[in-house]
Scaffold this motif. Structure first.
Motif, PDB file in Angstrom:
ATOM      1  N   ILE A 161     -37.001  58.997 -46.514  1.00 15.88           N
ATOM      2  CA  ILE A 161     -36.973  58.367 -47.923  1.00 15.88           C
ATOM      3  C   ILE A 161     -37.820  57.155 -48.382  1.00 15.88           C
ATOM      4  N   SER A 162     -38.143  56.875 -48.911  1.00 15.61           N
ATOM      5  CA  SER A 162     -38.797  54.925 -48.903  1.00 15.61           C
ATOM      6  C   SER A 162     -38.951  54.652 -51.010  1.00 15.61           C
ATOM      7  N   LEU A 163     -37.731  54.270 -50.257  1.00 17.53           N
ATOM      8  CA  LEU A 163     -38.079  53.905 -52.232  1.00 17.53           C
ATOM      9  C   LEU A 163     -38.008  52.314 -52.692  1.00 17.53           C
ATOM     10  N   ASN A 164     -39.360  52.547 -53.308  1.00 17.20           N
ATOM     11  CA  ASN A 164     -40.137  50.857 -53.924  1.00 17.20           C
ATOM     12  C   ASN A 164     -39.070  50.979 -55.362  1.00 17.20           C
ATOM     13  N   VAL A 165     -38.417  49.643 -55.371  1.00 12.89           N
ATOM     14  CA  VAL A 165     -37.354  49.483 -56.391  1.00 12.89           C
ATOM     15  C   VAL A 165     -37.409  47.668 -57.163  1.00 12.89           C
ATOM     16  N   PRO A 166     -37.065  47.910 -58.074  1.00 15.01           N
ATOM     17  CA  PRO A 166     -36.793  46.407 -58.247  1.00 15.01           C
ATOM     18  C   PRO A 166     -36.407  45.495 -57.437  1.00 15.01           C
ATOM     19  N   GLU A 167     -36.662  43.949 -58.065  1.00 16.36           N
ATOM     20  CA  GLU A 167     -35.736  42.827 -57.235  1.00 16.36           C
ATOM     21  C   GLU A 167     -35.083  43.176 -57.182  1.00 16.36           C
ATOM     22  N   GLY A 168     -33.471  43.274 -56.036  1.00  8.47           N
ATOM     23  CA  GLY A 168     -32.050  42.990 -56.645  1.00  8.47           C
ATOM     24  C   GLY A 168     -31.388  44.410 -57.430  1.00  8.47           C
ATOM     25  N   TRP A 169     -31.869  45.237 -56.928  1.00  8.21           N
ATOM     26  CA  TRP A 169     -31.372  46.702 -56.442  1.00  8.21           C
ATOM     27  C   TRP A 169     -30.806  47.412 -55.666  1.00  8.21           C
ATOM     28  N   ARG A 170     -29.539  47.600 -55.670  1.00  9.60           N
ATOM     29  CA  ARG A 170     -29.007  48.162 -54.103  1.00  9.60           C
ATOM     30  C   ARG A 170     -29.356  49.799 -54.562  1.00  9.60           C
ATOM     31  N   SER A 171     -29.862  49.941 -53.125  1.00  9.10           N
ATOM     32  CA  SER A 171     -29.398  51.921 -53.166  1.00  9.10           C
ATOM     33  C   SER A 171     -27.954  51.927 -52.338  1.00  9.10           C
ATOM     34  N   VAL A 172     -28.090  53.319 -52.546  1.00 11.56           N
ATOM     35  CA  VAL A 172     -26.581  53.884 -52.104  1.00 11.56           C
ATOM     36  C   VAL A 172     -27.137  55.756 -52.379  1.00 11.56           C
ATOM     37  N   SER A 173     -26.148  56.190 -50.762  1.00 11.83           N
ATOM     38  CA  SER A 173     -26.684  57.449 -50.860  1.00 11.83           C
ATOM     39  C   SER A 173     -24.827  58.182 -49.565  1.00 11.83           C
ATOM     40  N   GLY A 174     -25.158  59.226 -49.701  1.00  9.23           N
ATOM     41  CA  GLY A 174     -24.464  59.731 -48.441  1.00  9.23           C
ATOM     42  C   GLY A 174     -25.023  59.920 -46.823  1.00  9.23           C
ATOM     43  N   ALA A 176     -27.498  59.436 -44.063  1.00 13.35           N
ATOM     44  CA  ALA A 176     -28.221  57.992 -43.284  1.00 13.35           C
ATOM     45  C   ALA A 176     -29.187  56.795 -43.453  1.00 13.35           C
ATOM     46  N   PHE A 177     -29.128  55.804 -43.278  1.00 19.08           N
ATOM     47  CA  PHE A 177     -30.151  55.127 -43.560  1.00 19.08           C
ATOM     48  C   PHE A 177     -31.180  55.003 -42.578  1.00 19.08           C
ATOM     49  N   GLY A 178     -32.330  54.612 -42.982  1.00 21.95           N
ATOM     50  CA  GLY A 178     -33.562  54.467 -42.407  1.00 21.95           C
ATOM     51  C   GLY A 178     -33.634  52.562 -41.828  1.00 21.95           C
ATOM     52  N   GLU A 179     -34.666  52.329 -42.254  1.00 18.67           N
ATOM     53  CA  GLU A 179     -35.586  50.812 -41.030  1.00 18.67           C
ATOM     54  C   GLU A 179     -34.737  50.129 -42.196  1.00 18.67           C
ATOM     55  N   ASN A 180     -34.447  50.574 -43.081  1.00 19.24           N
ATOM     56  CA  ASN A 180     -33.757  49.189 -44.347  1.00 19.24           C
ATOM     57  C   ASN A 180     -33.482  49.759 -45.400  1.00 19.24           C
ATOM     58  N   GLU A 181     -31.987  48.739 -46.370  1.00 20.89           N
ATOM     59  CA  GLU A 181     -31.787  49.270 -46.863  1.00 20.89           C
ATOM     60  C   GLU A 181     -32.195  50.329 -48.287  1.00 20.89           C
ATOM     61  N   HIS A 182     -33.739  50.283 -48.383  1.00 25.21           N
ATOM     62  CA  HIS A 182     -33.774  51.257 -49.559  1.00 25.21           C
ATOM     63  C   HIS A 182     -34.423  52.478 -48.882  1.00 25.21           C
ATOM     64  N   GLN A 183     -34.207  53.254 -47.447  1.00 27.88           N
ATOM     65  CA  GLN A 183     -35.058  54.224 -46.989  1.00 27.88           C
ATOM     66  C   GLN A 183     -34.156  55.417 -46.698  1.00 27.88           C
ATOM     67  N   PHE A 184     -34.002  56.579 -46.716  1.00 29.59           N
ATOM     68  CA  PHE A 184     -32.916  56.989 -46.278  1.00 29.59           C
ATOM     69  C   PHE A 184     -33.696  58.503 -45.275  1.00 29.59           C
ATOM     70  N   GLU A 198     -28.188  56.705 -55.671  1.00 28.12           N
ATOM     71  CA  GLU A 198     -28.524  55.437 -56.985  1.00 28.12           C
ATOM     72  C   GLU A 198     -28.477  54.706 -56.421  1.00 28.12           C
ATOM     73  N   THR A 199     -29.698  53.901 -57.410  1.00 30.91           N
ATOM     74  CA  THR A 199     -29.942  52.697 -57.391  1.00 30.91           C
ATOM     75  C   THR A 199     -30.298  51.858 -58.096  1.00 30.91           C
ATOM     76  N   GLY A 200     -29.471  50.265 -57.623  1.00 32.33           N
ATOM     77  CA  GLY A 200     -30.181  50.201 -59.656  1.00 32.33           C
ATOM     78  C   GLY A 200     -28.439  48.755 -59.554  1.00 32.33           C
ATOM     79  N   GLU A 201     -28.078  48.239 -61.016  1.00 32.32           N
ATOM     80  CA  GLU A 201     -27.799  46.986 -60.055  1.00 32.32           C
ATOM     81  C   GLU A 201     -26.976  47.691 -60.272  1.00 32.32           C
ATOM     82  N   LEU A 202     -25.723  47.487 -59.480  1.00 34.66           N
ATOM     83  CA  LEU A 202     -24.261  47.950 -59.229  1.00 34.66           C
ATOM     84  C   LEU A 202     -23.619  47.724 -58.654  1.00 34.66           C
TER      85      LEU A 202
END
Length: 606
Positions: A161-174, A176-184, A198-202
């Motif tokens: 799962i790869s996320l394309n999110v607005p700049e400055g957002w943080r992505s979290v999930s239970g 495992a992370f993939g190749e970057n902070e927005h991939q699981f 959950e991804t956003g201004e956290l």
């Protein structure tokens, strides 16, 4: 750092293969990703995103894609496919493939043999309170059951799962992370739908307890104190051994929404999502309520996510999953949640007993306790009516499931002279029926015999398939406790009616079965306008009733179907004080021992 998957929901024939696959995928997550999911949050202010899912070639001629009709943790059919529009299907050459919709949740794609298939669609995500999907300009909460389509043929395959999110957002999930902070990476679809993102201004915190990693991610402003939350969650997560022999995870994420309107929580395989009013954290009661919810979901990490009843294994995402043991899944979790807080020295014994008091009072004031068993309400959870009818003619898997769990716990403690408890039953379920196994009623009865050395068949019929009639005075006395209504033993006049203010009077919202008002024939939506010929100026019927005494008869004028009617009510009586559970002044040694076997705590000094 290597992050581990939880394989508990995998099917047996795939488990070892996927475990091997993950070891390799930890080095290169995308190399073995059979299903690629791209989530582009391109118009968050309009609650929109674009989803693209790519499937590897296969020899099938037709592909059937589906979106679940319910999500785990909520036993209710939901309209999850209603936010999908602008669907298109292409192959690896960019050629469009023919598709059709055969049901509200099912799409059929033709001529796919030996072709890579990419399905793209627009997703509208504005279901915050259902904890399914929500996107706005500050965050996105994504439960895959409401976001990502699946195919039965690829349900067991790894998903990236790869996320394309607005700049400055943080992505979290239970996950495992993939190749970057927005991939699981999820080892299969079942893990994916039980691991929300959950991804956003956290506001984000990481901590480690006993070698296991934890995260706390908070979306939204509120009157919470982050440091207090971290401190007490650290204490909470150490309490697993109070019930179970081991932990089922290496990493766990607490997600919190401090918002307006939405409330509730949902357990997941390796995380939880908790929603509360943004101003419901500051007072002691509010804060304990938050921690109680966190503890409830933490207990679910074992009870439901590691072992669950027949009928729910494996999950059927396209239909109801029936079981008559949902009371054990939910009610037992409710029963354990505050015990863990007491053991963690987060909640005091008086605070714990206050919450037990509410359970007792709620049961005593629920007429439906004589109409439905916890086994019946478990099976019927999918058609739970709720409201006035539900209270008068039903019970529920949470509150009455709590009660039956409590009764069972006390029976075990008494039968084993304090050597065993209901906790031992759940530990046995965790060890003997870990997923992909499942358990049924006979399995629980076998465990009860093993734990206590006696048969619980008759107890089970009386309390699980029957309607229990506990003697609370006798029950509480075992642990050195008693019921009191305070020093004031005064009683108040009572009708059994609940109302809300409405122009010109009070609208009846509920009538308790067999109450004085019930016997007089009142029902919901009646509009009370006068008592004894005087206009109902008060906004609170109970305030007006202070002018009367029990056994008096009052004359009530009301509108029904816009017609003025009149009925008499002979008033009943309710104690003026609040039911509370207190410690007896001079407990016996046996009572003290029972109390410790129950709570894990020494009997408090007066």
């Amino acid at each position: 750092m290597t992050r581990l998957f939880n394989f508990s929901s995998l099917k047996p024939h795939k488990k070892h293969l996927l475990a091997f696959t993950y070891c390799l995928a930890a080095l290169s997550p995308s190399a073995f990703a059979d299903v690629l999911v791209d989530i582009n949050i391109d118009k968050p202010e309009h609650h929109l995103s674009t989803i693209s899912i790519t499937f590897d070639p296969s020899d099938r001629q037709q592909m059937q894609l589906q979106l679940p009709v319910w999500r785990t943790g909520r036993y209710e059919i939901l309209n999850l496919a209603n936010g999908i529009r602008a669907l298109s299907v292409t192959d690896s050459e960019g050629q469009h493939l023919t598709w059709s919709k055969s049901a509200k949740d099912t799409w059929l794609i033709e001529d796919v043999a030996n072709k890579s298939v990419t399905v793209s669609y627009q997703l509208y995500a504005n279901q915050l309170g259902k904890r399914t999907r929500h996107i706005d300009d500050s965050h996105a909460f994504l439960d895959a059951s409401a976001v990502v389509m699946y195919s039965d043929e690829t349900r067991d395959e790894q998903h990236s799962i790869s996320l394309n999110v607005p700049e400055g957002w943080r992505s979290v999930s239970g996950l495992a992370f993939g190749e970057n902070e927005h991939q699981f990476i999820a080892p299969n679809y079942d893990v994916l739908v039980d691991s929300p993102i959950e991804t956003g201004e956290l506001k984000h915190h990481e901590f480690t307890v006993d070698g296991r990693e934890y995260e706390l991610a908070i979306w939204g402003e509120g009157n919470y104190v982050e440091q207090d939350m971290v401190r007490d969650l650290k204490k909470l997560v150490q309490q697993g051994p109070a019930i179970w022999s081991d932990y089922p995870y290496e990493r766990y994420v607490f997600m919190v929404h401090a918002t307006s309107g939405a409330r509730g929580a949902t357990e997941h395989l390796n995380s939880t999502i908790i929603q509360r009013n943004r101003y419901a954290f500051n007072s002691r009661d509010d804060y304990l309520s938050f921690l109680s919810t966190a503890s409830h979901e933490f207990v679910h990490t074992w009870n439901v996510k590691q072992y669950r009843p027949e009928g729910l294994v494996p999950y059927n995402y396209q239909a109801e999953n029936y079981s008559n043991l949902l009371w054990l899944s939910e009610g037992s979790t409710s029963y354990f949640q505050n015990q863990l807080l007491v053991r963690a020295d987060i909640m005091t014994v008086p605070e714990y007993l206050k919450r037990v008091s509410k359970r007792v009072n709620g049961f005593m004031r629920k007429p439906g306790r004589d109409s439905q068993s916890v086994a019946q309400t478990s099976f019927d959870k999918w058609i739970d009516e709720g409201g006035d009818y539900g209270k008068n003619h039903s019970v529920n898997i949470y509150s009455e499931g709590y009660l039956v769990s409590w009764l069972l716990d006390f029976a075990i403690i008494e039968d084993t002279k304090g050597k065993k408890s209901y906790r031992d039953v759940h530990n046995a379920l965790s060890k003997d029926f870990a997923l992909p196994k499942s358990f049924n009623e006979q399995d629980v009865l076998t465990i009860l015999r093993d734990v206590t050395g006696k048969s619980y068949e008759s107890w089970w019929q009386e309390n699980v398939h029957g309607t229990p009639q506990p003697d609370f005075d006798k029950l509480l006395a075992k642990a050195g406790l008693k019921i009191t209504y305070g020093k004031n033993e005064k009683v108040n006049a009572w009708t059994g009616i609940s109302t809300k203010p409405t122009p010109g009077g009070l609208t009846v919202t509920a009538v308790e079965k067999n109450s004085p008002a019930w016997q007089s024939g009142f029902t919901t939506d009646d509009i009370i306008v006068a008592v004894d010929g005087l206009r109902m100026a008060d906004k609170d019927l109970n305030k007006r009733l202070k002018n009367f005494a029990p056994e008096q008869t009052i004359h009530v004028s009301f509108f029904r179907r816009d017609q003025l009617m009149h009925k008499n009510i002979t008033l009943g009586a309710l104690p003026e004080g609040t039911l509370s559970i207190k410690l007896v002044e001079k407990p016996s040694r046996k009572q003290k021992q029972f109390f410790k076997a129950w709570t894990g705590m020494k009997f408090p000094k007066a």
